[in-house]
Motif scaffolding. Structure first.
Motif, PDB file in Angstrom:
ATOM      1  N   GLY A  86       0.799  -1.214   0.000  1.00  0.00           N
ATOM      2  CA  GLY A  86       0.000   0.000   0.000  1.00  0.00           C
ATOM      3  C   GLY A  86       0.835   1.270   0.000  1.00  0.00           C
ATOM      4  N   GLN A  87       0.155   2.407  -0.157  1.00  0.00           N
ATOM      5  CA  GLN A  87       0.808   3.709  -0.126  1.00  0.00           C
ATOM      6  C   GLN A  87       0.707   4.283   1.283  1.00  0.00           C
ATOM      7  OE1 GLN A  87       2.588   5.286  -2.447  1.00  0.00           O
ATOM      8  NE2 GLN A  87       2.989   7.034  -1.119  1.00  0.00           N
ATOM      9  N   MET A  88       1.848   4.532   1.908  1.00  0.00           N
ATOM     10  CA  MET A  88       1.887   5.079   3.261  1.00  0.00           C
ATOM     11  C   MET A  88       2.070   6.593   3.205  1.00  0.00           C
ATOM     12  SD  MET A  88       4.189   2.124   5.127  1.00  0.00           S
ATOM     13  CE  MET A  88       5.290   1.953   3.720  1.00  0.00           C
ATOM     14  N   VAL A  89       1.188   7.312   3.884  1.00  0.00           N
ATOM     15  CA  VAL A  89       1.221   8.774   3.902  1.00  0.00           C
ATOM     16  C   VAL A  89       1.404   9.235   5.344  1.00  0.00           C
ATOM     17  CG1 VAL A  89       0.014  10.905   3.292  1.00  0.00           C
ATOM     18  CG2 VAL A  89      -0.306   8.835   1.901  1.00  0.00           C
ATOM     19  N   ASP A  90       2.499   9.944   5.607  1.00  0.00           N
ATOM     20  CA  ASP A  90       2.791  10.468   6.939  1.00  0.00           C
ATOM     21  C   ASP A  90       2.324  11.915   7.065  1.00  0.00           C
ATOM     22  OD1 ASP A  90       4.069   8.085   7.680  1.00  0.00           O
ATOM     23  OD2 ASP A  90       5.976   8.764   6.826  1.00  0.00           O
ATOM     24  N   ARG A  91       2.262  12.419   8.303  1.00  0.00           N
ATOM     25  CA  ARG A  91       1.952  13.832   8.516  1.00  0.00           C
ATOM     26  C   ARG A  91       3.081  14.702   7.980  1.00  0.00           C
ATOM     27  NH1 ARG A  91       0.409  15.402  14.407  1.00  0.00           N
ATOM     28  NH2 ARG A  91       2.341  14.290  14.890  1.00  0.00           N
ATOM     29  N   ALA A  92       2.722  15.845   7.423  1.00  0.00           N
ATOM     30  CA  ALA A  92       3.722  16.778   6.898  1.00  0.00           C
ATOM     31  C   ALA A  92       4.278  17.650   8.012  1.00  0.00           C
ATOM     32  CB  ALA A  92       3.098  17.653   5.816  1.00  0.00           C
ATOM     33  N   ASP A  93       5.572  17.979   7.925  1.00  0.00           N
ATOM     34  CA  ASP A  93       6.174  18.935   8.843  1.00  0.00           C
ATOM     35  C   ASP A  93       5.627  20.330   8.566  1.00  0.00           C
ATOM     36  OD1 ASP A  93       7.850  17.096  10.181  1.00  0.00           O
ATOM     37  OD2 ASP A  93       9.355  17.239   8.593  1.00  0.00           O
ATOM     38  N   THR A  94       5.678  21.192   9.577  1.00  0.00           N
ATOM     39  CA  THR A  94       5.223  22.575   9.418  1.00  0.00           C
ATOM     40  C   THR A  94       6.256  23.541   9.988  1.00  0.00           C
ATOM     41  OG1 THR A  94       4.059  22.582  11.557  1.00  0.00           O
ATOM     42  CG2 THR A  94       2.791  21.930   9.601  1.00  0.00           C
ATOM     43  N   THR A  95       6.104  24.793   9.590  1.00  0.00           N
ATOM     44  CA  THR A  95       6.891  25.891  10.143  1.00  0.00           C
ATOM     45  C   THR A  95       5.939  26.949  10.680  1.00  0.00           C
ATOM     46  OG1 THR A  95       8.736  25.551   8.615  1.00  0.00           O
ATOM     47  CG2 THR A  95       8.566  27.708   9.647  1.00  0.00           C
ATOM     48  N   THR A  96       6.186  27.391  11.896  1.00  0.00           N
ATOM     49  CA  THR A  96       5.413  28.465  12.502  1.00  0.00           C
ATOM     50  C   THR A  96       6.244  29.746  12.523  1.00  0.00           C
ATOM     51  OG1 THR A  96       4.133  26.977  13.919  1.00  0.00           O
ATOM     52  CG2 THR A  96       4.272  29.273  14.612  1.00  0.00           C
ATOM     53  N   THR A  97       5.667  30.841  12.060  1.00  0.00           N
ATOM     54  CA  THR A  97       6.331  32.148  12.102  1.00  0.00           C
ATOM     55  C   THR A  97       5.467  33.107  12.907  1.00  0.00           C
ATOM     56  OG1 THR A  97       7.342  31.783   9.931  1.00  0.00           O
ATOM     57  CG2 THR A  97       7.288  34.043  10.756  1.00  0.00           C
ATOM     58  N   LEU A  98       6.036  33.648  13.970  1.00  0.00           N
ATOM     59  CA  LEU A  98       5.321  34.573  14.848  1.00  0.00           C
ATOM     60  C   LEU A  98       5.861  35.979  14.658  1.00  0.00           C
ATOM     61  CD1 LEU A  98       3.399  35.201  17.230  1.00  0.00           C
ATOM     62  CD2 LEU A  98       5.268  34.581  18.782  1.00  0.00           C
ATOM     63  N   THR A  99       4.965  36.938  14.483  1.00  0.00           N
ATOM     64  CA  THR A  99       5.341  38.344  14.387  1.00  0.00           C
ATOM     65  C   THR A  99       4.558  39.150  15.418  1.00  0.00           C
ATOM     66  OG1 THR A  99       3.683  38.764  12.669  1.00  0.00           O
ATOM     67  CG2 THR A  99       5.923  38.205  11.945  1.00  0.00           C
ATOM     68  N   ALA A 100       5.140  40.294  15.821  1.00  0.00           N
ATOM     69  CA  ALA A 100       4.501  41.184  16.797  1.00  0.00           C
ATOM     70  C   ALA A 100       4.491  42.598  16.246  1.00  0.00           C
ATOM     71  CB  ALA A 100       5.245  41.141  18.127  1.00  0.00           C
ATOM     72  N   THR A 101       3.330  43.249  16.324  1.00  0.00           N
ATOM     73  CA  THR A 101       3.183  44.602  15.801  1.00  0.00           C
ATOM     74  C   THR A 101       2.527  45.475  16.856  1.00  0.00           C
ATOM     75  OG1 THR A 101       2.876  43.700  13.566  1.00  0.00           O
ATOM     76  CG2 THR A 101       2.262  45.998  13.933  1.00  0.00           C
ATOM     77  N   LEU A 102       3.169  46.599  17.165  1.00  0.00           N
ATOM     78  CA  LEU A 102       2.601  47.555  18.116  1.00  0.00           C
ATOM     79  C   LEU A 102       1.706  48.541  17.384  1.00  0.00           C
ATOM     80  CD1 LEU A 102       5.674  48.378  20.405  1.00  0.00           C
ATOM     81  CD2 LEU A 102       3.548  47.244  21.103  1.00  0.00           C
ATOM     82  N   GLY A 103       0.598  48.905  18.009  1.00  0.00           N
ATOM     83  CA  GLY A 103      -0.307  49.875  17.424  1.00  0.00           C
ATOM     84  C   GLY A 103      -1.224  50.449  18.477  1.00  0.00           C
ATOM     85  N   GLY A 104      -2.134  51.300  18.031  1.00  0.00           N
ATOM     86  CA  GLY A 104      -3.144  51.822  18.934  1.00  0.00           C
ATOM     87  C   GLY A 104      -2.728  53.027  19.737  1.00  0.00           C
ATOM     88  N   GLY A 105      -1.664  53.729  19.331  1.00  0.00           N
ATOM     89  CA  GLY A 105      -1.268  54.940  20.039  1.00  0.00           C
ATOM     90  C   GLY A 105       0.072  54.797  20.735  1.00  0.00           C
ATOM     91  N   LEU A 106       0.632  55.929  21.160  1.00  0.00           N
ATOM     92  CA  LEU A 106       1.959  55.929  21.782  1.00  0.00           C
ATOM     93  C   LEU A 106       1.937  55.450  23.218  1.00  0.00           C
ATOM     94  CD1 LEU A 106       3.394  59.305  20.418  1.00  0.00           C
ATOM     95  CD2 LEU A 106       3.935  56.997  19.644  1.00  0.00           C
ATOM     96  N   PHE A 107       0.903  55.804  23.963  1.00  0.00           N
ATOM     97  CA  PHE A 107       0.865  55.490  25.376  1.00  0.00           C
ATOM     98  C   PHE A 107       0.044  54.218  25.606  1.00  0.00           C
ATOM     99  CE2 PHE A 107       1.456  60.061  25.000  1.00  0.00           C
ATOM    100  CZ  PHE A 107       2.585  60.256  25.765  1.00  0.00           C
ATOM    101  N   ARG A 108       0.690  53.241  26.268  1.00  0.00           N
ATOM    102  CA  ARG A 108       0.051  51.951  26.539  1.00  0.00           C
ATOM    103  C   ARG A 108      -0.539  51.368  25.249  1.00  0.00           C
ATOM    104  NH1 ARG A 108       1.196  50.267  31.825  1.00  0.00           N
ATOM    105  NH2 ARG A 108      -0.742  49.045  31.801  1.00  0.00           N
ATOM    106  N   PRO A 109       0.301  51.127  24.228  1.00  0.00           N
ATOM    107  CA  PRO A 109      -0.226  50.635  22.953  1.00  0.00           C
ATOM    108  C   PRO A 109      -0.708  49.187  23.068  1.00  0.00           C
ATOM    109  CG  PRO A 109       2.158  50.536  22.955  1.00  0.00           C
ATOM    110  CD  PRO A 109       1.759  51.223  24.229  1.00  0.00           C
TER     111      PRO A 109
END
Length: 197
Positions: A86-109
């Protein structure tokens, strides 16, 4: 006889199956119907020099029975073949990329954390499931991935300081989990003197 160009494969990977129909009396003509787990897949494929091929990237994880049924022609009787083991199919590997963006004003964004999950080649498709955001300023929070493989969370009222965050993709039946950690410095706002003229 039935063979596969890649076995085992991973989810989303393109696999080509080849059926070879032979006879000591000559080269058979006609068509072959490929079946996956007993179900006809695609239409009949015409033989060329006794060979027919079928390509797919839609096999889910697990082991699948691949058969090819030759319908016969005016000179040759029908026959069938099965891919050994038979044909064996395994789970694929993944890559996670996390980014952070500040917004909403200068004070306590506010802080927008966004995770993007993609499969690692030769895997393919769009991962589904959840991403758990963890780190400073928040407790572990699981967020569902959208249709493009993205998940995000907003952290409000971020005070100046140094922070670290991690996004962990929890995987599913077709994709393996992965994670990405980042550091972030939220600067202090320096007040400039007001000059009146």
């Amino acid at each position: 006889s039935v063979t596969a160009d890649t076995n085992p494969s991973v989810f989303g990977q393109t696999v080509t199956f080849t059926a070879m129909v032979t006879s000591s009396a000559g080269t058979p003509t006609g068509a072959v119907q490929f079946n996956i787990d007993g179900n006809p897949t695609g239409g009949p494929v015409s033989l060329a020099d006794g060979v027919a091929t079928f390509t797919t990237d839609l096999l889910p994880t697990g082991t699948h029975a691949i058969t090819a049924n030759y319908a016969g022609d005016a000179n040759f009787t029908p026959a069938s073949g099965t891919l050994a083991d038979g044909q064996m199919v395994d789970r694929a590997d993944t890559t996670t990329t996390l980014t952070a963006t500040l917004g909403g004003g200068l004070f306590r964004p506010e802080l927008l954390l966004e995770a993007v999950i993609v499969p690692v080649a030769p895997g393919g498709g769009v991962p589904t499931g959840t991403v758990t955001f963890s780190g400073d300023l928040l407790s572990d929070t699981a967020v569902p991935l959208d249709a493009s493989g993205r998940a995000s969370i907003v952290v409000p009222n971020v005070a100046p300081g140094s922070y670290s965050f991690t996004a962990t993709y929890n995987g599913n039946v077709n994709f393996k989990g992965s994670n990405h950690a980042i550091g972030l410095i939220v600067p202090h706002i320096v007040a400039l003197p007001l000059i009146c003229r």
